[in-house]
Design a protein around this motif. Structure first.
Motif, PDB file in Angstrom:
ATOM      1  N   ARG A   1      39.711  46.788  36.022  1.00 33.38           N
ATOM      2  CA  ARG A   1      40.573  45.641  35.778  1.00 33.38           C
ATOM      3  C   ARG A   1      41.483  45.465  36.977  1.00 33.38           C
ATOM      4  O   ARG A   1      41.695  46.396  37.760  1.00 33.38           O
ATOM      5  CB  ARG A   1      41.414  45.844  34.511  1.00 33.38           C
ATOM      6  N   LYS A   2      42.015  44.255  37.128  1.00 30.74           N
ATOM      7  CA  LYS A   2      42.920  43.981  38.233  1.00 30.74           C
ATOM      8  C   LYS A   2      44.315  44.507  37.898  1.00 30.74           C
ATOM      9  O   LYS A   2      44.911  44.104  36.902  1.00 30.74           O
ATOM     10  CB  LYS A   2      42.981  42.483  38.511  1.00 30.74           C
ATOM     11  N   ALA A   3      44.805  45.393  38.749  1.00 29.77           N
ATOM     12  CA  ALA A   3      46.152  45.925  38.548  1.00 29.77           C
ATOM     13  C   ALA A   3      47.191  45.000  39.160  1.00 29.77           C
ATOM     14  O   ALA A   3      48.271  44.817  38.606  1.00 29.77           O
ATOM     15  CB  ALA A   3      46.263  47.320  39.163  1.00 29.77           C
ATOM     16  N   TRP A   4      46.883  44.417  40.315  1.00 20.70           N
ATOM     17  CA  TRP A   4      47.802  43.476  40.954  1.00 20.70           C
ATOM     18  C   TRP A   4      47.058  42.652  41.995  1.00 20.70           C
ATOM     19  O   TRP A   4      45.957  43.006  42.429  1.00 20.70           O
ATOM     20  CB  TRP A   4      48.999  44.171  41.596  1.00 20.70           C
ATOM     21  N   SER A   5      47.666  41.546  42.384  1.00 19.80           N
ATOM     22  CA  SER A   5      47.164  40.731  43.483  1.00 19.80           C
ATOM     23  C   SER A   5      48.321  39.915  44.032  1.00 19.80           C
ATOM     24  O   SER A   5      49.327  39.707  43.350  1.00 19.80           O
ATOM     25  CB  SER A   5      46.030  39.805  43.022  1.00 19.80           C
ATOM     26  N   PHE A   6      48.187  39.467  45.279  1.00 20.27           N
ATOM     27  CA  PHE A   6      49.184  38.558  45.853  1.00 20.27           C
ATOM     28  C   PHE A   6      48.508  37.743  46.953  1.00 20.27           C
ATOM     29  O   PHE A   6      47.522  38.183  47.556  1.00 20.27           O
ATOM     30  CB  PHE A   6      50.411  39.305  46.387  1.00 20.27           C
ATOM     31  N   PRO A   7      49.005  36.526  47.251  1.00 19.20           N
ATOM     32  CA  PRO A   7      48.347  35.651  48.224  1.00 19.20           C
ATOM     33  C   PRO A   7      48.542  36.127  49.656  1.00 19.20           C
ATOM     34  O   PRO A   7      49.643  36.513  50.046  1.00 19.20           O
ATOM     35  CB  PRO A   7      49.024  34.294  47.986  1.00 19.20           C
TER      36      PRO A   7
ATOM     37  N   THR B   1      32.290  34.280  44.858  1.00 20.34           N
ATOM     38  CA  THR B   1      33.662  34.635  44.460  1.00 20.34           C
ATOM     39  C   THR B   1      33.747  35.956  43.692  1.00 20.34           C
ATOM     40  O   THR B   1      34.833  36.295  43.208  1.00 20.34           O
ATOM     41  CB  THR B   1      34.361  33.538  43.634  1.00 20.34           C
ATOM     42  N   HIS B   2      32.686  36.720  43.614  1.00 22.74           N
ATOM     43  CA  HIS B   2      32.710  37.979  42.875  1.00 22.74           C
ATOM     44  C   HIS B   2      32.672  39.191  43.813  1.00 22.74           C
ATOM     45  O   HIS B   2      32.100  39.129  44.906  1.00 22.74           O
ATOM     46  CB  HIS B   2      31.521  38.089  41.921  1.00 22.74           C
ATOM     47  N   LEU B   3      33.277  40.278  43.353  1.00 23.00           N
ATOM     48  CA  LEU B   3      33.056  41.589  43.945  1.00 23.00           C
ATOM     49  C   LEU B   3      32.069  42.326  43.039  1.00 23.00           C
ATOM     50  O   LEU B   3      32.263  42.400  41.825  1.00 23.00           O
ATOM     51  CB  LEU B   3      34.356  42.385  44.040  1.00 23.00           C
ATOM     52  N   TYR B   4      31.011  42.881  43.648  1.00 24.61           N
ATOM     53  CA  TYR B   4      29.950  43.546  42.898  1.00 24.61           C
ATOM     54  C   TYR B   4      29.991  45.056  43.110  1.00 24.61           C
ATOM     55  O   TYR B   4      30.263  45.529  44.224  1.00 24.61           O
ATOM     56  CB  TYR B   4      28.576  43.044  43.343  1.00 24.61           C
ATOM     57  N   ALA B   5      29.664  45.780  42.054  1.00 26.05           N
ATOM     58  CA  ALA B   5      29.375  47.206  42.131  1.00 26.05           C
ATOM     59  C   ALA B   5      27.917  47.392  41.733  1.00 26.05           C
ATOM     60  O   ALA B   5      27.525  47.037  40.614  1.00 26.05           O
ATOM     61  CB  ALA B   5      30.288  48.010  41.209  1.00 26.05           C
ATOM     62  N   LEU B   6      27.105  47.924  42.670  1.00 25.17           N
ATOM     63  CA  LEU B   6      25.678  48.106  42.445  1.00 25.17           C
ATOM     64  C   LEU B   6      25.347  49.592  42.412  1.00 25.17           C
ATOM     65  O   LEU B   6      25.942  50.393  43.141  1.00 25.17           O
ATOM     66  CB  LEU B   6      24.862  47.448  43.563  1.00 25.17           C
TER      67      LEU B   6
ATOM     68  N   ARG C   1      23.140  46.021  38.844  1.00 22.53           N
ATOM     69  CA  ARG C   1      24.563  45.729  38.769  1.00 22.53           C
ATOM     70  C   ARG C   1      25.251  46.624  37.748  1.00 22.53           C
ATOM     71  O   ARG C   1      24.828  46.709  36.589  1.00 22.53           O
ATOM     72  CB  ARG C   1      24.785  44.272  38.374  1.00 22.53           C
ATOM     73  N   ARG C   2      26.323  47.287  38.185  1.00 16.28           N
ATOM     74  CA  ARG C   2      27.150  48.069  37.273  1.00 16.28           C
ATOM     75  C   ARG C   2      28.241  47.184  36.684  1.00 16.28           C
ATOM     76  O   ARG C   2      28.521  47.248  35.500  1.00 16.28           O
ATOM     77  CB  ARG C   2      27.770  49.260  38.006  1.00 16.28           C
ATOM     78  N   TRP C   3      28.880  46.389  37.523  1.00 12.02           N
ATOM     79  CA  TRP C   3      29.871  45.410  37.080  1.00 12.02           C
ATOM     80  C   TRP C   3      30.132  44.429  38.204  1.00 12.02           C
ATOM     81  O   TRP C   3      29.708  44.637  39.342  1.00 12.02           O
ATOM     82  CB  TRP C   3      31.177  46.067  36.618  1.00 12.02           C
ATOM     83  N   ARG C   4      30.793  43.331  37.860  1.00 11.14           N
ATOM     84  CA  ARG C   4      31.283  42.406  38.876  1.00 11.14           C
ATOM     85  C   ARG C   4      32.612  41.843  38.408  1.00 11.14           C
ATOM     86  O   ARG C   4      32.872  41.737  37.200  1.00 11.14           O
ATOM     87  CB  ARG C   4      30.285  41.291  39.175  1.00 11.14           C
ATOM     88  N   VAL C   5      33.454  41.480  39.381  1.00 12.92           N
ATOM     89  CA  VAL C   5      34.786  40.957  39.095  1.00 12.92           C
ATOM     90  C   VAL C   5      34.897  39.574  39.722  1.00 12.92           C
ATOM     91  O   VAL C   5      34.621  39.399  40.914  1.00 12.92           O
ATOM     92  CB  VAL C   5      35.883  41.881  39.667  1.00 12.92           C
ATOM     93  N   GLU C   6      35.312  38.596  38.924  1.00  8.79           N
ATOM     94  CA  GLU C   6      35.461  37.227  39.437  1.00  8.79           C
ATOM     95  C   GLU C   6      36.829  37.050  40.092  1.00  8.79           C
ATOM     96  O   GLU C   6      37.840  37.564  39.605  1.00  8.79           O
ATOM     97  CB  GLU C   6      35.299  36.207  38.311  1.00  8.79           C
TER      98      GLU C   6
ATOM     99  N   GLY D   1      43.884  32.593  49.218  1.00  7.98           N
ATOM    100  CA  GLY D   1      43.106  33.797  48.964  1.00  7.98           C
ATOM    101  C   GLY D   1      44.034  34.977  48.748  1.00  7.98           C
ATOM    102  O   GLY D   1      45.060  35.109  49.410  1.00  7.98           O
ATOM    103  N   HIS D   2      43.679  35.845  47.838  1.00  8.21           N
ATOM    104  CA  HIS D   2      44.530  36.965  47.451  1.00  8.21           C
ATOM    105  C   HIS D   2      43.987  38.301  47.947  1.00  8.21           C
ATOM    106  O   HIS D   2      42.793  38.443  48.228  1.00  8.21           O
ATOM    107  CB  HIS D   2      44.660  37.034  45.920  1.00  8.21           C
ATOM    108  N   ALA D   3      44.868  39.268  48.041  1.00  8.74           N
ATOM    109  CA  ALA D   3      44.488  40.678  48.137  1.00  8.74           C
ATOM    110  C   ALA D   3      44.561  41.251  46.724  1.00  8.74           C
ATOM    111  O   ALA D   3      45.449  40.885  45.941  1.00  8.74           O
ATOM    112  CB  ALA D   3      45.421  41.437  49.062  1.00  8.74           C
ATOM    113  N   TYR D   4      43.628  42.154  46.401  1.00  8.15           N
ATOM    114  CA  TYR D   4      43.518  42.678  45.037  1.00  8.15           C
ATOM    115  C   TYR D   4      43.507  44.205  45.025  1.00  8.15           C
ATOM    116  O   TYR D   4      43.081  44.850  45.987  1.00  8.15           O
ATOM    117  CB  TYR D   4      42.211  42.209  44.386  1.00  8.15           C
ATOM    118  N   CYS D   5      43.917  44.730  43.911  1.00  6.30           N
ATOM    119  CA  CYS D   5      43.773  46.148  43.620  1.00  6.30           C
ATOM    120  C   CYS D   5      43.135  46.276  42.239  1.00  6.30           C
ATOM    121  O   CYS D   5      43.661  45.745  41.256  1.00  6.30           O
ATOM    122  CB  CYS D   5      45.111  46.867  43.652  1.00  6.30           C
TER     123      CYS D   5
END
Length: 486
Positions: free
Chosen positions: A109-115, A420-425, A432-437, A477-481
């Motif tokens: 899950r996304k813990a934080w993000s900022f532009p 627009t997704h980050l994938y875990a393969l 695919r294990r998961w992807r985050v939009e 565009g954001h940075a994510y954790c």
């Protein structure tokens, strides 16, 4: 890229002719001193920049012995340096993008993000870089701002730089001790104190022969930095060695054509430094002597597009945008000719090539223990290839173009997509294990550190490819954790 920037030198035709002649002499074994190099040296010698550069500093070749010995002790499995007070793009000099000790959670899950990103330029975005101790994460944005945050997202400091006058930052900082080094699209190199966010020094564009941009992420060896600069009129580039303590250039070679973006890869065991450029050429120097070793042209005579550049000195169509990892005595190269190559580091000969369905511009990852290279293509796929034979082990559809960095762990491949997704393969199968939009195209490298994953995206734009409509930034565009979703 950066075609809109100010001219480098008005005498473009003469520069191109001189450089071509110099390249011919070099390939014949002669000594190469070009007019472009002399002009850059004169500019450096005639001005005092903030880096204190009054003349070309005497070169003392770095000692590669410690790096080579550590690689030998680790059987080459660990890309070096490995967390010994240094943190670098693609996790080391060999640019593997390999994190063997990282564990990617089953769900996130996304813990934080900022532009951080607001510019439409389609170059891959800067990758968030944790400090060696993991207590601070540096995020460089395409507006010229560097953000320092704690792993939990609290802001430590924010630094506005002169790179905001252009296209900001796309390269990734190299962090050595308490100092971070990063080049900007203003053509300047910055040294930043990590605890405070103060600028220690920064160069002027004239220190680098009137560079218009630095998209390359520096490599660091024994007190020296290695990076590429971009130039215009003619469209060209240069490889530089810079004293990390002062910012003074100690050596350069301007034989590159086509405004290069990749980051140099260095193999201290093999004694080679390798990079590519928009002319579709792979360039290789002996290291640490920096005597030129060989070059290799991808895509035949400039690739399929055949658009002449720099007075016909090269054609567009086979550009090399991605950083070239070096492993097992070889360099692994993706090109806009749609192929992925393995080249012999000793002489540049082609050992195999693999045809994808579209251009290749991503930064590949290598698992040196398994002997597998992972590469993304504009055909929306990630490929797992045997490093020795080039045989395809699997491919995975990730829904969009892959232009950023691929990250390999012992069990998982992390990759961002234009969808627009980050994938875990799954590393073994590509499943695919998961992807985050997310909001925009995910074009930075995903970085696992502890139980967290950091990455960044391009802004979300409308009408960007429509010449008849005004381009609109819909959302930065954001940075994510990401953290485990328990």
């Amino acid at each position: 890229m950066s075609e809109h920037a100010a001219p480098r030198d008005g005498d473009a035709d003469q520069d191109a002719a001189d450089a071509a002649s110099d390249r011919d002499r070099s390939e014949a074994g002669g000594t190469r001193v070009s007019r472009r190099t002399l002009l850059g040296t004169a500019a450096t010698a005639g001005a005092v920049g903030l880096a204190g550069c009054t003349a070309r500093q005497y070169r003392s070749p770095p000692d590669c012995g410690a790096v080579a010995s550590a690689a030998d002790a680790a059987d080459g499995y660990v890309p070096l340096p490995a967390d010994d007070g240094q943190s670098m793009f693609r996790r080391g000099l060999r640019r593997y993008g390999y994190y063997p000790d990282a564990t990617v959670p089953e769900a996130v899950r996304k813990a934080w993000s900022f532009p951080v990103n607001r510019i439409g330029h389609t170059a891959a975005k800067s990758t968030p870089r944790p400090t060696p101790d993991g207590e601070t994460v540096l995020v460089a944005g395409d507006t010229g701002t560097i953000h320092a945050v704690a792993p939990t997202g609290e802001r430590r400091w924010t630094l506005e730089t002169g790179a905001g006058r252009s296209l900001g930052f796309h390269g990734t900082p190299a962090i050595v001790g308490d100092t971070a080094y990063i080049g900007g699209y203003d053509g300047e190199l910055y040294a930043v104190d990590v605890p405070t966010g103060d600028i220690v020094w920064h160069t002027r564009t004239r220190d680098f022969g009137d560079a218009i941009a630095i998209g390359s992420s520096p490599a660091y060896v024994d007190g020296s930095l290695y990076l590429l600069t971009e130039h215009k009129n003619p469209a060209s580039g240069a490889l530089w060695e810079v004293d990390a303590a002062t910012g003074n250039p100690t050596w350069s070679d301007d034989r590159l054509w086509g405004m290069p973006h990749p980051s140099p890869a260095i193999d201290c065991e093999a004694g080679r430094l390798v990079t590519g450029s928009n002319d579709g050429v792979v360039y290789c120097w002996e290291f640490p002597s920096l005597e030129f070793a060989w070059s290799f042209q991808t895509g035949g005579e400039g690739g399929p597009d055949g658009k002449p550049m720099a007075g016909g000195r090269f054609d567009l169509g086979a550009q090399i945008k991605g950083t070239i990892p070096v492993y097992d005595g070889a360099a692994f190269v993706g090109s806009w000719d749609g192929r992925f190559y393995r080249l012999d580091l000793a002489d540049g000969s082609e050992e195999w090539s693999f045809q994808t369905g579209d251009i290749v511009m991503s930064n590949p990852a290598i698992d040196p223990k398994q002997g597998i290279v992972y590469v993304g293509s504009d055909d929306h796929h990630v490929y797992a290839l045997d490093t020795e034979t080039g045989d395809e082990l699997w491919s995975a559809d990730v829904g969009g173009r892959v232009i950023g960095s691929i990250t390999a762990t012992a069990e998982t491949i992390l990759v961002g997509s234009y969808d627009t997704h980050l994938y875990a393969l799954d590393r073994e199968t590509g499943d695919r294990r998961w992807r985050v939009e997310n909001r925009g195209h995910v074009t930075s490298g995903p970085i696992p550190r502890g139980d967290r994953i950091y990455y960044a995206e391009r802004g979300d734009f409308s009408n960007y490819y429509d010449e008849d409509e005004e381009t609109v930034l819909e959302e930065p565009g954001h940075a994510y954790c990401l953290v485990p979703d328990d």
